[in-house]
Design a protein around this motif. Structure first.
Motif, PDB file in Angstrom:
ATOM      1  N   UNK A   1      10.034   0.264  11.993  1.00 36.05           N
ATOM      2  CA  UNK A   1      10.067   1.706  12.188  1.00 36.05           C
ATOM      3  C   UNK A   1      11.306   2.378  11.662  1.00 36.05           C
ATOM      4  N   UNK A   2      12.355   1.603  11.373  1.00 35.77           N
ATOM      5  CA  UNK A   2      13.572   2.189  10.810  1.00 35.77           C
ATOM      6  C   UNK A   2      13.284   2.928   9.509  1.00 35.77           C
ATOM      7  N   UNK A   3      12.245   2.491   8.778  1.00 33.06           N
ATOM      8  CA  UNK A   3      11.935   3.128   7.510  1.00 33.06           C
ATOM      9  C   UNK A   3      10.689   3.982   7.526  1.00 33.06           C
ATOM     10  N   UNK A   4      10.091   4.183   8.688  1.00 31.40           N
ATOM     11  CA  UNK A   4       8.818   4.890   8.760  1.00 31.40           C
ATOM     12  C   UNK A   4       8.974   6.388   8.989  1.00 31.40           C
TER      13      UNK A   4
ATOM     14  N   UNK B   1      -4.336   8.771   7.115  1.00 32.13           N
ATOM     15  CA  UNK B   1      -4.619   8.523   5.707  1.00 32.13           C
ATOM     16  C   UNK B   1      -3.493   9.049   4.852  1.00 32.13           C
ATOM     17  N   UNK B   2      -3.546   8.682   3.587  1.00 32.92           N
ATOM     18  CA  UNK B   2      -2.499   9.087   2.655  1.00 32.92           C
ATOM     19  C   UNK B   2      -2.422  10.605   2.560  1.00 32.92           C
TER      20      UNK B   2
ATOM     21  N   UNK C   1       0.811  -1.203   0.000  1.00 38.02           N
ATOM     22  CA  UNK C   1       0.000   0.000   0.000  1.00 38.02           C
ATOM     23  C   UNK C   1       0.845   1.253   0.000  1.00 38.02           C
ATOM     24  N   UNK C   2       0.185   2.390   0.230  1.00 33.52           N
ATOM     25  CA  UNK C   2       0.854   3.680   0.139  1.00 33.52           C
ATOM     26  C   UNK C   2       0.243   4.643   1.149  1.00 33.52           C
TER      27      UNK C   2
ATOM     28  N   UNK D   1      -7.821  -0.782   2.784  1.00 34.42           N
ATOM     29  CA  UNK D   1      -7.205   0.446   3.286  1.00 34.42           C
ATOM     30  C   UNK D   1      -5.838   0.724   2.674  1.00 34.42           C
ATOM     31  N   UNK D   2      -5.368  -0.163   1.803  1.00 35.73           N
ATOM     32  CA  UNK D   2      -4.005  -0.025   1.279  1.00 35.73           C
ATOM     33  C   UNK D   2      -3.850   1.140   0.305  1.00 35.73           C
TER      34      UNK D   2
END
Length: 295
Positions: free
Chosen positions: A103-106, A293-294, A36-37, A61-62
């Motif tokens: 979480x390293x990439x969040x 949300x996005x 997803x995004x 939800x993706x």
């Protein structure tokens, strides 16, 4: 003529690419996937379930979120080695470690939606292991004592005996037990998807092992800390839940001190299957309310 059973679906069939990724933690292999995004959204399943229950909601939800699904150690597509404990204490630590890995990439805290045991798991990760959430939605969760159906308590007290049941008897007992979690009744394909991880030698042993290690002390530790949870929280409950009665929704909301409780009619403990439209509507509304949300 005997009607043949449908082919056993994999719990990961409904997910894009399946649960093809692995996180190694203390000798365990935790199966997970993400797609997803948008901002991170994590689903936590309970017992005796798997991420399969959340797959349709994750797909829906993706378009707005990067959704994450995982199977707890000892469940679904994750490792089920007999030497590994699978109690709520272990699961809370595992979830906190998995969140740190993701979480390293969040760069931001995730929104978390949890069902059944996943409630205690997500609460333990936050209150005892410093996991941070943007919001938390608790759906028919294990969080307050007492919990566990009469069958659950019977198995817990005699797990070695149940572990030696002939496979056909085990399957019959398992199907009957799982069926009681639904208010509307399960279709054959739904029942098959829910029981298939617990079949075979490894699955049968894992099913009784996770019940044998169920202990209310893990929620007793949480109860005095619930008021310390400082993230937006919503409590959702199936009004006809016979596994964890709906009065727990109000009790949990009061213990948290800031969480609104909402009951969903015509839904039992398996609210994802009993009332999918109502639950999806509540989840979308909640995430919109907390500004998720996005972007």
């Amino acid at each position: 003529m005997t009607t043949p059973r449908p082919a056993a679906p994999s719990p990961t069939d409904a997910l894009p690419g399946g649960l093809g990724r692995r996180f190694s933690w203390r000798g365990r292999q935790i199966a997970w996937t993400a797609f997803g995004d948008g901002p991170p959204l994590v689903f936590c399943h309970g017992t005796p379930w798997s991420s399969w229950l959340w797959a349709p909601y994750a797909r829906a939800l993706s378009a707005q979120f990067t959704v994450h699904l995982w199977d707890m150690p000892g469940y679904g597509a994750s490792s089920m080695l007999p030497e590994h404990d699978v109690d709520l204490g272990v699961q809370g630590e595992a979830f906190a470690a998995l969140l740190a890995h993701w979480g390293d990439g969040w760069g931001e805290a995730p929104h978390v939606v949890a069902h059944d045991y996943g409630g205690a798991v997500s609460l333990r990760a936050a209150l005892l292991h410093d996991a941070r959430y943007a919001s938390l939605c608790l759906v028919d969760v294990v969080a307050l004592r007492p919990w566990g159906s009469p069958f659950f308590r019977l198995v817990r007290d005699h797990a070695p005996v149940f572990g030696r049941l002939p496979p056909a008897v085990h399957r019959g007992a398992l199907e009957a037990y799982v069926g009681t979690a639904s208010h509307r009744g399960l279709r054959d394909d739904e029942l098959e998807a829910l029981v298939v991880p617990w079949l075979g030698d490894a699955g049968q042993a894992a099913f009784y092992r996770q019940i044998a290690q169920a202990d209310e002390r893990y929620t007793a530790e949480l109860e005095p800390l619930l008021g310390d949870l400082d993230v937006p929280t919503r409590v959702l409950w199936g009004e006809q839940d016979t596994w964890i009665p709906a009065d727990r929704a109000g009790r949990l909301s009061a213990a948290l001190g800031h969480a609104e409780a909402r009951l969903i009619p015509d839904a039992g403990h398996l609210i994802q299957l009993d009332a999918p439209v109502a639950l999806a509507t509540e989840l979308r509304g909640w995430l919109a309310e907390v500004g998720a949300g996005r972007r």
